[in-house]
Design a protein around this motif. Structure first.
Motif, PDB file in Angstrom:
ATOM      1  N   ARG A 116     -11.860   3.016  -3.459  1.00  0.00           N
ATOM      2  CA  ARG A 116     -10.618   3.467  -4.077  1.00  0.00           C
ATOM      3  C   ARG A 116     -10.282   4.834  -3.551  1.00  0.00           C
ATOM      4  NH1 ARG A 116     -13.501   1.861  -8.799  1.00  0.00           N
ATOM      5  NH2 ARG A 116     -12.938  -0.226  -9.469  1.00  0.00           N
TER       6      ARG A 116
ATOM      7  N   ASP B 142      -6.328  -2.911  -8.175  1.00  0.00           N
ATOM      8  CA  ASP B 142      -6.794  -2.213  -6.984  1.00  0.00           C
ATOM      9  C   ASP B 142      -7.538  -3.192  -6.086  1.00  0.00           C
ATOM     10  OD1 ASP B 142      -5.809   0.122  -7.993  1.00  0.00           O
ATOM     11  OD2 ASP B 142      -7.744   0.875  -8.699  1.00  0.00           O
TER      12      ASP B 142
ATOM     13  N   ARG C  44      -5.995   1.962   0.085  1.00  0.00           N
ATOM     14  CA  ARG C  44      -4.682   2.140  -0.544  1.00  0.00           C
ATOM     15  C   ARG C  44      -4.045   0.832  -0.979  1.00  0.00           C
ATOM     16  NH1 ARG C  44      -1.542   4.992   4.082  1.00  0.00           N
ATOM     17  NH2 ARG C  44      -2.820   3.508   5.262  1.00  0.00           N
ATOM     18  N   TRP C  45      -4.720  -0.275  -0.744  1.00  0.00           N
ATOM     19  CA  TRP C  45      -4.117  -1.577  -1.017  1.00  0.00           C
ATOM     20  C   TRP C  45      -4.135  -1.894  -2.510  1.00  0.00           C
ATOM     21  CZ3 TRP C  45      -1.227  -4.522   2.044  1.00  0.00           C
ATOM     22  CH2 TRP C  45      -1.271  -4.272   3.425  1.00  0.00           C
ATOM     23  N   ARG C  46      -3.010  -2.413  -2.980  1.00  0.00           N
ATOM     24  CA  ARG C  46      -2.833  -2.855  -4.362  1.00  0.00           C
ATOM     25  C   ARG C  46      -2.246  -4.258  -4.368  1.00  0.00           C
ATOM     26  NH1 ARG C  46      -5.287   1.072  -4.375  1.00  0.00           N
ATOM     27  NH2 ARG C  46      -4.910   3.089  -5.387  1.00  0.00           N
TER      28      ARG C  46
ATOM     29  N   ARG D 117      -0.070  -7.065  -7.142  1.00  0.00           N
ATOM     30  CA  ARG D 117       0.612  -7.319  -8.425  1.00  0.00           C
ATOM     31  C   ARG D 117       0.646  -8.828  -8.655  1.00  0.00           C
ATOM     32  NH1 ARG D 117       3.535  -2.897 -11.447  1.00  0.00           N
ATOM     33  NH2 ARG D 117       2.808  -1.052 -10.316  1.00  0.00           N
TER      34      ARG D 117
ATOM     35  N   GLU E 130      -1.171  -4.905 -12.276  1.00  0.00           N
ATOM     36  CA  GLU E 130      -1.566  -4.260 -11.032  1.00  0.00           C
ATOM     37  C   GLU E 130      -3.093  -4.277 -10.891  1.00  0.00           C
ATOM     38  OE1 GLU E 130      -0.802  -0.098 -10.721  1.00  0.00           O
ATOM     39  OE2 GLU E 130      -0.654  -0.181  -8.530  1.00  0.00           O
TER      40      GLU E 130
ATOM     41  N   ARG F 211      -4.972  -0.880 -16.308  1.00  0.00           N
ATOM     42  CA  ARG F 211      -5.019  -1.384 -14.938  1.00  0.00           C
ATOM     43  C   ARG F 211      -6.298  -2.172 -14.744  1.00  0.00           C
ATOM     44  NH1 ARG F 211      -3.939   3.173 -10.633  1.00  0.00           N
ATOM     45  NH2 ARG F 211      -3.928   1.338  -9.298  1.00  0.00           N
TER      46      ARG F 211
ATOM     47  N   LYS G  68       0.807  -1.218   0.000  1.00  0.00           N
ATOM     48  CA  LYS G  68       0.000   0.000   0.000  1.00  0.00           C
ATOM     49  C   LYS G  68       0.842   1.272   0.000  1.00  0.00           C
ATOM     50  CE  LYS G  68      -0.789   0.089   5.020  1.00  0.00           C
ATOM     51  NZ  LYS G  68      -1.803   0.232   6.077  1.00  0.00           N
TER      52      LYS G  68
END
Length: 506
Positions: free
Chosen positions: A505, A468, A472-474, A476, A466, A496, A453
């Motif tokens: 988001r 969402d 704030r967390w992402r 990969r 990537e 994305r 994040k």
């Protein structure tokens, strides 16, 4: 009617008398302690990093997380009956609420045999009202159980001069302590051994044997595990020292800054300035302890109270002068043991003039209000962070992330535990090259997910897809192999991907 009514009144009166006795009051305090945990620290609080490590060791739904050298198996064994049958964090919280309340009662009930007055329930109330006791009471963490085992151990040692069955309690208390945190148990044993040699006339050798037997349980298990998993006892001790940052230091100021949180002053955590209000509370502890010791000395019952105070101070010394960072929970055993001399001061004050009684009541109310507010605030802060982790887990689950899988990144241990995946967590930064366990997971064909994040990504994942997650967390994801199931995510313009139904988001 003329016969039944007096019987009813007599029964009510008898229950009232029982409830006002020290044992009844201690039971009431223990129940209130459990209720306060449920109100101030919700059972819905998500699982923490250390908790996930401990819970995963015997979990039926998740593989064991990496178990670092300093850890011990006490907490995993404690939570095994729950995590072996359910992955519900709420059920785990409720189980630990009941267990911690019973442990509070059991530890201070030992002192009812030493002091049949109100010392034990008052001490339990003081300790149970600390934010550390409230916040960690229903969490899978060792410090609270170490604290209560230390209270019981001191009491049992005092009783060994009067009763041989107390020897079993002494050995059992040290066994619990050493299974939870072997180093804490060893430190606590030092003043107990000195007290046994200097103060016991009967059962001295038996008391020393009981202390040794209790230590042998936890240290024996830890040493066997060191040989089996860590390359030997010396290697594990060295690794544990490196992990904990041990060595001569002075961290008193760091502990003062952490009095009102956060839970850990390490890895870049901003502990802020020293709170004047919290500092006043902290400085009141040695003052009240001294008053309690003086009161016990005047009443010619100093020995047990002094032993509790000395043991509490000794258990604080390694964390103040040997560990180079602060976590408030490290001092939990000290607060538990010092609650006994402080309770002595409170009980004595109730027999003095009205102004003294009023001042003491005001001080107690201030203690409970301050500590309750800290517990509520810490729970709220942690719940917000852990709720976001829970939303990220739900998003990954909707995408089809299932075992066999590997979660690598921030809060990777918690996310991995909740998804039933292998995990490798990071705190401040990713490794510049893929760690061995990550390479092995890729070679096995496990689903690899990198979660983060607010840290910089390493070069080897910057070209990965990537997604969402929440807040704030992402995440990969590496390139998929031909036979791997696709991720259930739609693509947005710009390349994305976003999870279906994602609304959270930045």
């Amino acid at each position: 009617m003329t016969i039944t009514r007096p019987r009813v009144l007599s029964t009510v009166g008898e229950w009232r008398r029982l409830a006002l006795r020290p044992g009844g009051l201690l039971a009431l305090v223990s129940c209130l302690y459990g209720l306060a945990q449920l109100l101030l620290v919700s059972p819905a609080l998500g699982i923490g990093w250390d908790e996930a490590v401990y819970a995963s060791q015997f979990s039926a739904h998740a593989p064991p997380a990496v178990f670092s050298a300093p850890r011990a198996q006490g907490v995993p064994v404690l939570v095994a009956p729950v995590v072996a049958v359910t992955d519900s964090v709420v059920v785990l919280r409720l189980y630990l609420t009941v267990l911690s309340s019973l442990a509070l009662y059991g530890a201070f009930a030992v002192w009812l045999r030493i002091r049949p007055d109100h010392l034990a329930p008052v001490a339990a109330l003081l300790f149970g009202g600390c934010w550390l006791s409230l916040f960690y009471g229903n969490q899978a963490m060792p410090n609270g159980y170490v604290a209560l085992a230390a209270v019981a151990a001191v009491g049992f040692l005092v009783l060994t001069g009067r009763s041989r069955p107390a020897l079993l309690g002494l050995a059992g208390s040290l066994a619990v302590m050493s299974l939870m945190r072997p180093s804490d148990a060893l430190v606590a044993a030092l003043p107990l051994v000195v007290a046994a040699l200097a103060g016991l006339r009967r059962n001295r050798i038996a008391a020393l044997a009981a202390i040794a037997a209790g230590l042998a349980v936890g240290w024996g298990q830890w040493a066997i595990e060191a040989v089996a998993r860590f390359g030997g006892l010396a290697t594990r001790l060295r690794d544990a020292g490196v992990h904990n940052g041990t060595g001569w230091t002075v961290s008193v100021v760091e502990h003062a800054r952490a009095l009102d949180g956060p839970t850990l002053c390490r890895f870049g955590a901003d502990c802020g300035p020293v709170s004047p209000v919290a500092l006043i509370w902290w400085l009141a502890i040695p003052v009240m302890t001294a008053l309690g010791l003086w009161s016990a000395w005047r009443a010619r019952r100093l020995g047990p109270i002094a032993l509790a105070a000395v043991t509490g101070v000794v258990m604080a010394l390694p964390y103040l002068f040997y560990v180079d960072y602060a976590a408030p929970r490290f001092l939990t055993p000290t607060y538990a043991l010092l609650s006994l001399p402080i309770a002595e001061a409170v009980v004595t004050a109730t027999r003095l003039r009205r102004p003294v009684v009023v001042a003491m009541i005001a001080g107690l109310l201030a203690h409970f209000a301050l500590q309750g507010a800290y517990a509520y605030r810490m729970a709220a802060i942690n719940r917000q962070d852990r709720d976001e982790i829970g939303l990220a887990v739900q998003a990954l689950h909707r995408m089809g992330v299932r075992p066999p899988c590997m979660i690598y990144g921030q809060s990777g241990v918690q996310i991995g535990y909740l998804l039933g995946c292998e995990s490798q967590g990071i705190i401040q930064r990713f490794a510049q090259r893929p760690p061995l366990r990550i390479r092995q997971a890729l070679e096995r064909g496990d689903r690899l997910v990198v979660v983060y994040k607010n840290v910089r990504l390493p070069p080897y994942v910057r070209t990965w897809r990537e997604v969402d997650l929440a807040g704030r967390w992402r995440a990969r994801f590496p390139a998929m192999s031909a036979d791997a199931p696709p991720l259930a995510v739609p693509h947005r313009p710009g390349g994305r991907a976003a999870p279906q139904g994602s609304q959270n988001r930045p």
